[in-house]
Design an enzyme around this catalytic site. Structure first.
Site, PDB file in Angstrom:
ATOM      1  N   CYS A  70      32.363 -31.184 -14.010  1.00 54.36           N
ATOM      2  CA  CYS A  70      33.806 -31.417 -14.189  1.00 54.36           C
ATOM      3  C   CYS A  70      34.281 -31.344 -15.638  1.00 54.36           C
ATOM      4  O   CYS A  70      35.461 -31.543 -15.900  1.00 54.36           O
ATOM      5  CB  CYS A  70      34.193 -32.768 -13.595  1.00 54.36           C
ATOM      6  SG  CYS A  70      34.032 -32.816 -11.806  1.00 54.36           S
ATOM      7  N   GLU A 127      33.435 -24.996 -11.718  1.00 52.82           N
ATOM      8  CA  GLU A 127      32.220 -24.932 -10.919  1.00 52.82           C
ATOM      9  C   GLU A 127      32.508 -24.217  -9.605  1.00 52.82           C
ATOM     10  O   GLU A 127      31.713 -24.267  -8.684  1.00 52.82           O
ATOM     11  CB  GLU A 127      31.636 -26.328 -10.685  1.00 52.82           C
ATOM     12  CG  GLU A 127      32.540 -27.280  -9.948  1.00 52.82           C
ATOM     13  CD  GLU A 127      31.857 -28.633  -9.749  1.00 52.82           C
ATOM     14  OE1 GLU A 127      31.747 -29.364 -10.737  1.00 52.82           O
ATOM     15  OE2 GLU A 127      31.440 -28.935  -8.627  1.00 52.82           O
ATOM     16  N   LYS A 180      40.087 -45.309  -8.608  1.00 50.25           N
ATOM     17  CA  LYS A 180      39.541 -46.566  -9.148  1.00 50.25           C
ATOM     18  C   LYS A 180      38.767 -46.386 -10.460  1.00 50.25           C
ATOM     19  O   LYS A 180      38.965 -47.156 -11.416  1.00 50.25           O
ATOM     20  CB  LYS A 180      38.622 -47.173  -8.077  1.00 50.25           C
ATOM     21  CG  LYS A 180      38.025 -48.517  -8.432  1.00 50.25           C
ATOM     22  CD  LYS A 180      37.131 -48.998  -7.270  1.00 50.25           C
ATOM     23  CE  LYS A 180      36.188 -50.094  -7.739  1.00 50.25           C
ATOM     24  NZ  LYS A 180      35.147 -50.370  -6.747  1.00 50.25           N
ATOM     25  N   HIS A 196      38.782 -38.557 -17.197  1.00 55.14           N
ATOM     26  CA  HIS A 196      38.419 -37.818 -15.984  1.00 55.14           C
ATOM     27  C   HIS A 196      38.609 -38.763 -14.804  1.00 55.14           C
ATOM     28  O   HIS A 196      38.378 -39.972 -14.910  1.00 55.14           O
ATOM     29  CB  HIS A 196      36.968 -37.334 -16.047  1.00 55.14           C
ATOM     30  CG  HIS A 196      36.547 -36.675 -14.763  1.00 55.14           C
ATOM     31  ND1 HIS A 196      37.207 -35.582 -14.252  1.00 55.14           N
ATOM     32  CD2 HIS A 196      35.580 -36.980 -13.865  1.00 55.14           C
ATOM     33  CE1 HIS A 196      36.644 -35.232 -13.100  1.00 55.14           C
ATOM     34  NE2 HIS A 196      35.659 -36.075 -12.838  1.00 55.14           N
ATOM     35  N   THR A 247      26.430 -42.408  -9.062  1.00 55.31           N
ATOM     36  CA  THR A 247      27.436 -41.633  -9.808  1.00 55.31           C
ATOM     37  C   THR A 247      28.321 -42.544 -10.649  1.00 55.31           C
ATOM     38  O   THR A 247      29.085 -42.053 -11.476  1.00 55.31           O
ATOM     39  CB  THR A 247      28.354 -40.828  -8.854  1.00 55.31           C
ATOM     40  OG1 THR A 247      29.064 -41.738  -8.013  1.00 55.31           O
ATOM     41  CG2 THR A 247      27.565 -39.847  -8.008  1.00 55.31           C
ATOM     42  N   ARG A 289      26.246 -44.419  -5.212  1.00 50.44           N
ATOM     43  CA  ARG A 289      26.616 -45.391  -6.252  1.00 50.44           C
ATOM     44  C   ARG A 289      26.028 -45.033  -7.619  1.00 50.44           C
ATOM     45  O   ARG A 289      26.494 -45.511  -8.644  1.00 50.44           O
ATOM     46  CB  ARG A 289      26.195 -46.801  -5.828  1.00 50.44           C
ATOM     47  CG  ARG A 289      27.003 -47.306  -4.631  1.00 50.44           C
ATOM     48  CD  ARG A 289      26.686 -48.737  -4.306  1.00 50.44           C
ATOM     49  NE  ARG A 289      27.055 -49.640  -5.387  1.00 50.44           N
ATOM     50  CZ  ARG A 289      26.754 -50.933  -5.373  1.00 50.44           C
ATOM     51  NH1 ARG A 289      26.103 -51.452  -4.384  1.00 50.44           N
ATOM     52  NH2 ARG A 289      27.135 -51.692  -6.391  1.00 50.44           N
ATOM     53  N   SER A 310      29.316 -34.227 -14.502  1.00 52.07           N
ATOM     54  CA  SER A 310      28.035 -34.705 -13.984  1.00 52.07           C
ATOM     55  C   SER A 310      26.897 -33.904 -14.588  1.00 52.07           C
ATOM     56  O   SER A 310      27.044 -32.734 -14.911  1.00 52.07           O
ATOM     57  CB  SER A 310      28.009 -34.594 -12.462  1.00 52.07           C
ATOM     58  OG  SER A 310      28.867 -35.549 -11.899  1.00 52.07           O
ATOM     59  N   ASN A 314      40.544 -35.334  -6.909  1.00 52.32           N
ATOM     60  CA  ASN A 314      39.754 -34.945  -8.074  1.00 52.32           C
ATOM     61  C   ASN A 314      39.791 -33.429  -8.222  1.00 52.32           C
ATOM     62  O   ASN A 314      39.184 -32.714  -7.430  1.00 52.32           O
ATOM     63  CB  ASN A 314      38.312 -35.436  -7.886  1.00 52.32           C
ATOM     64  CG  ASN A 314      37.417 -35.060  -9.057  1.00 52.32           C
ATOM     65  OD1 ASN A 314      37.872 -34.496 -10.050  1.00 52.32           O
ATOM     66  ND2 ASN A 314      36.130 -35.377  -8.938  1.00 52.32           N
TER      67      ASN A 314
END
Lengths: 348, 125
Positions: free
Chosen positions: A113, A81, A241, A236, A203, A201, A298, A268
């Site tokens: 991604c 991207e 976390k 991914h 996401t 959130r 996404s 990332n």
């Protein structure tokens, strides 16, 4: 879409991570008066690096492991991207640098991604159908994060290249794959805008976790396998976390995830993230051991793969630098230097 | 914009394409503009060592300001002038093994070309 029979595999793989790192504590010092972030730090591309240059080095490493010449590649596909040009393919330049013939099929792919694994699945189709003998699929990104935004703490740079060929020559066979997509607006960047926006959130649960877990669960169901059948799991990794929580919810143990979990150290790397985790895992996988790989992009979707290491992997892994070599060459930079490297200064 | 000039140099810049004289086996890099009847294209390995080097303290903005430049003796013989990358001045020495990497050489502005080509960095362990 589930493909449960595949006669293809990974015949070569290559990683690339730039040497510069910025600590999350340094970003927090500038924007939050101190503290930390969701990862220790992230990899930053130097001023002379971008998606094209990183894809070239990852591609060269993959060719070395496969013991192939660029002229033998049938496709050069770059998923990203952050292609350096809005209009002008990255793939043609990468193909020339790798010594491909002009009759190669070169193109750029986009799906946030998971652009790299899109190219991987398409490469399986090209090889399986006999249209090409070898397909190169690369995931590479110099990810954008608005200064001070949550994304800036993780948006990193890296590349990973996979050469798909027949399973007979594979370092790891690709035994099955499942793709799972829905229209979910968790993260996007409108045309001509410099930075993406994200749903905070939003996401998480309806986006990353739902798609990763749905694709992985469907794959396990299709091939009649359980988490315990796999030696390793690579997900991914937008932060440290998310992949650990998703792995636990799927029933995988922390030690299955650890070798491919690079986000805590390098952030990332977007289109490269899952594939770089796969590179680090292939660096240590023994013959017969199985790996599950699940990417996430996404918008949103996840591609899940089941792989099995072959007897060819052991002798191939040291034909090119291991992922750990790139991880180890850390050069830390402060925020001011990082801002220069990322072109964040307005020079008037 | 000199588009044709950059396009013409891509073989040498992207993949170290040099010329070999079949009679003498001499390798020339970059290849001559007008190759002779006995010249053939050869892709160089990109491996070599630092023959000499210097720091350019006041470089053109287009070249990123301060940078290191070296004469690299390639294993095939030719001596190549190129920038060094991914290395600090106090870590460079004559005789140091280096390898070619493809990097962005110049950014010719928002409406201009991005120019890519070879640089050298210390050989990765």
């Amino acid at each position: 879409m589930a493909i449960t029979r595949s006669d293809t595999g990974i015949v070569g793989y290559g990683a690339y991570i730039p040497r510069f790192r910025i600590a999350d504590s340094e970003i927090a010092r500038v924007w939050a008066g101190g503290g930390s972030g969701p990862v220790e730090g992230k990899a930053v591309a130097g001023t002379d690096e971008d998606t094209i240059t990183m894809a070239i080095e990852a591609g060269r490493n993959a060719l070395r492991r496969a013991q192939l010449d660029g002229a033998q590649l049938g496709t050069v596909w770059i998923g990203s991207e952050s292609h350096p040009y809005a209009v002008k393919p990255s793939g043609t330049l990468v193909a020339e640098a790798l010594g491909c013939r002009p009759t190669v099929h070169a193109a750029d792919w986009e799906f946030a991604c998971k652009a790299g694994t899109e190219a991987l699945t398409a490469g399986m189709g090209m090889v399986s159908s006999g249209l090409v003998e070898y397909a190169l699929a690369v995931g590479a990104d110099t990810a954008q994060g608005r200064p001070g935004d949550a994304l800036e703490y993780t948006a990193a740079a890296g590349a990973a290249a996979m050469i798909i060929g027949s399973s007979a020559k594979a370092l790891a066979t690709i035994d099955a794959t499942v793709s799972y997509v829905t229209d979910t607006p968790d993260f996007f960047r409108r045309a001509d805008r410099p930075y993406p926006v994200h749903g905070n959130r939003f996401t998480g649960e309806p986006a990353y976790f739902h798609h990763i877990e749905a694709a992985a669960t469907e794959l396990l169901h299709e091939i009649g396998a359980e988490p315990g059948d796999f030696r390793y799991l690579v997900l991914h990794q937008p932060n440290a976390k998310f992949p650990q929580v998703a792995a636990k919810q799927l029933g995988f143990r922390p030690e299955q995830v650890a070798p491919g979990l690079l986000a805590p150290r390098i952030g990332n790397t977007y289109s490269a993230a899952a594939l770089l985790g796969l590179c680090a895992t292939l660096d240590i996988t023994e013959v017969g051991e199985r790996i599950m790989l699940v990417s996430y992009g996404s918008g949103a979707g996840a591609d899940a793969y089941a792989l099995t290491a072959t007897e060819h992997l052991g002798q191939a892994r040291d034909r090119a630098p291991r992922t750990s070599v790139y991880l180890a060459r850390e050069q830390s930079v402060d925020y001011a230097t990082y801002a220069r490297m990322r072109g964040k200064y307005n020079l008037g | 914009m000199e588009l044709a000039k950059h396009w013409r140099l891509k073989g040498a810049r992207y993949r170290l394409e040099g010329a070999r004289d079949r009679r003498t086996n001499t390798i020339t890099f970059p290849p001559p503009h007008f190759s002779g009847p006995d010249d053939e294209l050869v892709i160089l390995s990109g491996r070599g060592e630092i023959w000499s080097w210097s720091a350019v303290e006041n470089g053109l903005d287009a070249w990123g300001g301060r940078y290191l430049v070296a004469l690299v003796k390639l294993v095939e013989g030719p001596l190549v002038t190129a920038q060094l990358t991914d290395v600090d001045p106090d870590a460079v020495h004559i005789g140091q093994p280096v390898e070619m990497v493809t990097r962005k050489l110049r950014d010719l502005g928002e409406d201009g070309l991005l120019v890519y080509g070879y640089k050298f960095r210390p050989l990765l362990e």
